[in-house]
Design an enzyme around this catalytic site. Structure first.
Site, PDB file in Angstrom:
ATOM      1  CE1 TYR A  24       3.396  13.940  11.271  1.00 19.27           C
ATOM      2  CE2 TYR A  24       4.377  14.361   8.758  1.00 19.27           C
ATOM      3  CZ  TYR A  24       3.878  13.075   9.928  1.00 19.27           C
ATOM      4  OH  TYR A  24       2.341  13.101   9.488  1.00 19.27           O
ATOM      5  CD  GLU A  54      -3.053  -0.607   2.595  1.00 10.56           C
ATOM      6  OE1 GLU A  54      -3.285  -1.432   2.950  1.00 10.56           O
ATOM      7  OE2 GLU A  54      -2.038  -0.547   3.364  1.00 10.56           O
ATOM      8  N   PRO A  55       1.428   1.775  -1.080  1.00 15.08           N
ATOM      9  CG  PRO A  55       2.626   1.693  -3.137  1.00 15.08           C
ATOM     10  CD  PRO A  55       1.582   0.799  -2.706  1.00 15.08           C
ATOM     11  N   GLY A  56       1.914   4.928  -0.547  1.00 11.84           N
ATOM     12  CA  GLY A  56       1.156   6.272  -0.586  1.00 11.84           C
ATOM     13  C   GLY A  56       2.509   7.296  -0.962  1.00 11.84           C
ATOM     14  NE  ARG A  57       6.517   9.320   3.325  1.00 10.20           N
ATOM     15  CZ  ARG A  57       5.398  10.671   4.671  1.00 10.20           C
ATOM     16  NH1 ARG A  57       6.613  11.620   4.001  1.00 10.20           N
ATOM     17  NH2 ARG A  57       5.202  10.176   5.624  1.00 10.20           N
ATOM     18  NE  ARG A  87       5.359  15.023   5.682  1.00  9.50           N
ATOM     19  CZ  ARG A  87       6.990  14.296   5.328  1.00  9.50           C
ATOM     20  NH1 ARG A  87       7.440  15.651   4.936  1.00  9.50           N
ATOM     21  NH2 ARG A  87       7.326  13.652   6.562  1.00  9.50           N
ATOM     22  CB  CYS A 118      -0.815  34.278  14.067  1.00  9.50           C
ATOM     23  SG  CYS A 118      -1.115  36.094  12.874  1.00  9.50           S
ATOM     24  CD  GLU A 119       1.098  28.933  15.744  1.00 11.97           C
ATOM     25  OE1 GLU A 119       1.366  28.601  16.628  1.00 11.97           O
ATOM     26  OE2 GLU A 119      -0.485  29.192  16.498  1.00 11.97           O
ATOM     27  CE1 TYR A 134      -0.276  10.469   3.757  1.00 11.54           C
ATOM     28  CE2 TYR A 134       2.040  10.465   3.390  1.00 11.54           C
ATOM     29  CZ  TYR A 134       0.868   9.722   3.392  1.00 11.54           C
ATOM     30  OH  TYR A 134       0.791   8.226   3.935  1.00 11.54           O
TER      31      TYR A 134
HETATM   32  C1  LIG Z   1      -0.488   5.706   5.592  1.00 11.18           C
HETATM   33  C2  LIG Z   1      -0.252   4.679   5.448  1.00 11.18           C
HETATM   34  C3  LIG Z   1      -0.324   4.221   4.381  1.00 11.18           C
HETATM   35  C4  LIG Z   1       0.812   4.811   2.956  1.00 11.18           C
HETATM   36  O1  LIG Z   1       1.587   5.153   4.375  1.00 11.18           O
HETATM   37  P1  LIG Z   1       3.603   5.446   3.448  1.00 11.18           P
HETATM   38  O2  LIG Z   1       4.246   6.048   3.771  1.00 11.18           O
HETATM   39  O3  LIG Z   1       2.504   7.161   2.228  1.00 11.18           O
HETATM   40  O4  LIG Z   1       3.620   4.687   1.797  1.00 11.18           O
HETATM   41  C5  LIG Z   1       0.111   2.376   4.108  1.00 11.18           C
HETATM   42  N1  LIG Z   1      -1.511   2.143   4.359  1.00 11.18           N
HETATM   43  C6  LIG Z   1      -2.069   2.727   5.925  1.00 11.18           C
HETATM   44  C7  LIG Z   1      -2.936   1.409   6.958  1.00 11.18           C
HETATM   45  C8  LIG Z   1      -1.502   3.485   6.136  1.00 11.18           C
HETATM   46  O5  LIG Z   1      -2.050   4.038   7.261  1.00 11.18           O
END
Ligand SMILES: *Cc1c(COP(=O)(O)O)cnc(C)c1O
Length: 434
Positions: free
Chosen positions: A334, A290-293, A330, A361-362, A390
């Protein structure tokens, strides 16, 4: 790759992305502006599909949409053949509106509401990734009311801590997510799921964290999870058919970052699962990631206009831009580190040490601390690369700042995929308007 793959400096010394001059994009769409490069996103989708197809026939690449979702993004993901991971009713609704085949959607979250579960079941979401006992029972009840049986995965926490920011570690025992392995709750959840009449357990999910550089963390997680898969078979006879190892592959935010490649990642995941299956004498499950980033981060940049410059002799030069924590949370959330460049004069010598501040204003609203730039002037176009993940998704209206538009660029043309908010949008939910 920090900037999108199509980036170059054109003859005017301007940054160009997807064949579009950043300065021209700003003339047309204003700042702040998110620019997403279609070729980079498609390239990353194909790299994932290709890398896994090269190692196994039975896999699924699921785009984690919380990194960046919009109707256009759902369509692109569908065209590239990936499945979709959603974390909320809002993300699911976006996929539904985009016409995404939600049988290929995975619904996550540690506290899905009854309304969200109802929406998911009504639209035939492929898998619910169940996160807790309360949800297991709630889902069984909702599925029973609808006279159906819902396919699920169970999210477990394998009890490991990858090297990444504390806030984006999710695989440790002390986590709000999932069923712990060490405390026996994961096994209880499996047994419970197998007894429920309107739930159909398909497999196991684990997501250990995000922005992970050390692939050994994934190998370690797989070893632990596959041991659990063997225990499940021994204790219950149930054979896990699907193993979702989550996302988390790190990306390059700065030139010095050295994340692993998608190919290396695919090898560690697939070889790891196959080796552990052989070791424990269990069948190889379907492998899901499940890649996102790593799909969208480097496809995106943010463009700002430089305004006030405050030089405190001997201390620091603050260069303020017309966005900040409202479009990129971000750094504050973080301590994330970004680079900056001036998109209207990329080749000028960077001899000024400056700190890029937002307009909010921070005092903590700092986008980039201590970076070298050509000495900036009001009106310069400042670019922060690697804001595709993100960034827009965490955008907010603090100080009633309108959220910026998002444009997708490709082969010299730019289309708005998310419109920018207007001042009227900011008051549209307020009551008492004349
Ligand atoms: C955020 C998330 C991802 C994606 O993570 P990345 O670091 O963006 O690849 C995959 N699975 C779950 C359950 C997540 O919460």
């Amino acid at each position: 790759m920090v900037l999108p793959i199509t980036s170059k400096v054109n003859s005017k010394g301007h940054l160009e992305i997807g064949g579009c001059d950043a300065v021209e994009l700003v003339k047309e769409h204003g700042t702040p502006l998110f620019v997403m490069d279609e070729e980079t996103i498609r390239g990353q989708c194909r790299a994932y599909m290709g890398a896994f197809a090269g190692k196994t026939d039975d896999f699924e690449v699921i785009y984690a949409s919380k990194a960046f979702i919009s109707v256009a993004m759902c369509r692109l993901v569908q065209e590239e053949g990936l499945s979709l991971d959603v974390m909320s009713g809002g993300e699911l609704y976006t996929a539904i509106k985009a016409g995404f085949p939600v049988a290929k959607a995975f619904f996550h979250g540690n506290n899905k509401t009854p309304a969200e579960l109802n929406l998911a079941l009504e639209h035939g979401v492929g898998r619910i990734v169940v996160d807790g006992f309360h949800e297991l029972e709630l889902l069984d009840k909702i599925a029973a009311e609808k006279g159906m049986s819902q396919d699920i995965l169970l999210r477990i926490t394998p009890g490991i801590k990858p090297q990444t920011h504390n806030f984006i570690q999710t695989g440790q025992l002390d986590s709000k997510f999932g069923f712990g392995l060490q405390d026996g709750l994961a096994m209880s959840a499996v047994k419970k799921a197998l007894t429920l009449g309107n739930i159909n357990l398909k497999g196991i999910h684990a997501h250990i964290g995000s922005q992970i550089f050390e692939l050994g963390s994934f190998a370690k997680a797989i070893e632990i999870i596959m041991g659990f898969v063997r225990d499940i078979k021994e204790e219950t006879g149930f054979v896990v058919g699907e193993l979702n190892t989550g996302g988390g592959l790190g990306i390059k935010y700065k030139a010095v970052d050295e994340p692993s490649t998608i190919e290396e990642y695919a090898s560690v995941i697939v070889d790891g699962v196959k080796e552990q299956a052989a070791h424990f004498g269990i069948p190889v499950p379907r492998i899901m990631v499940e890649p996102g980033r790593s799909i969208v981060a480097n496809a995106g940049i943010t463009l700002y206009t430089v305004g006030t410059i405050k030089d405190i002799p001997g201390i620091r030069t603050y260069v303020s831009v017309d966005g900040g924590m409202s479009d990129n949370l971000r750094p504050m959330l973080y301590g994330a580190v970004y680079e900056a460049l001036l998109a209207n004069r990329v080749d000028d010598e960077a001899h000024a040490l400056v700190t890029v501040a937002g307009k909010h204003c921070e005092s903590g609203d700092i986008l980039v601390r201590d970076t070298m730039l050509p000495y900036p002037k009001a009106g310069d176009i400042l670019c922060t690369p690697a804001t595709g993940a993100y960034g827009y998704m965490m955008a907010n209206n603090y100080n009633r700042q309108p959220r910026p538009p998002v444009v997708m660029v490709k082969a010299g043309s730019a289309r708005v995929i998310v419109r920018g908010e207007t001042l009227d949008d900011l008051v549209r939910l307020d009551t008492g308007l004349q």
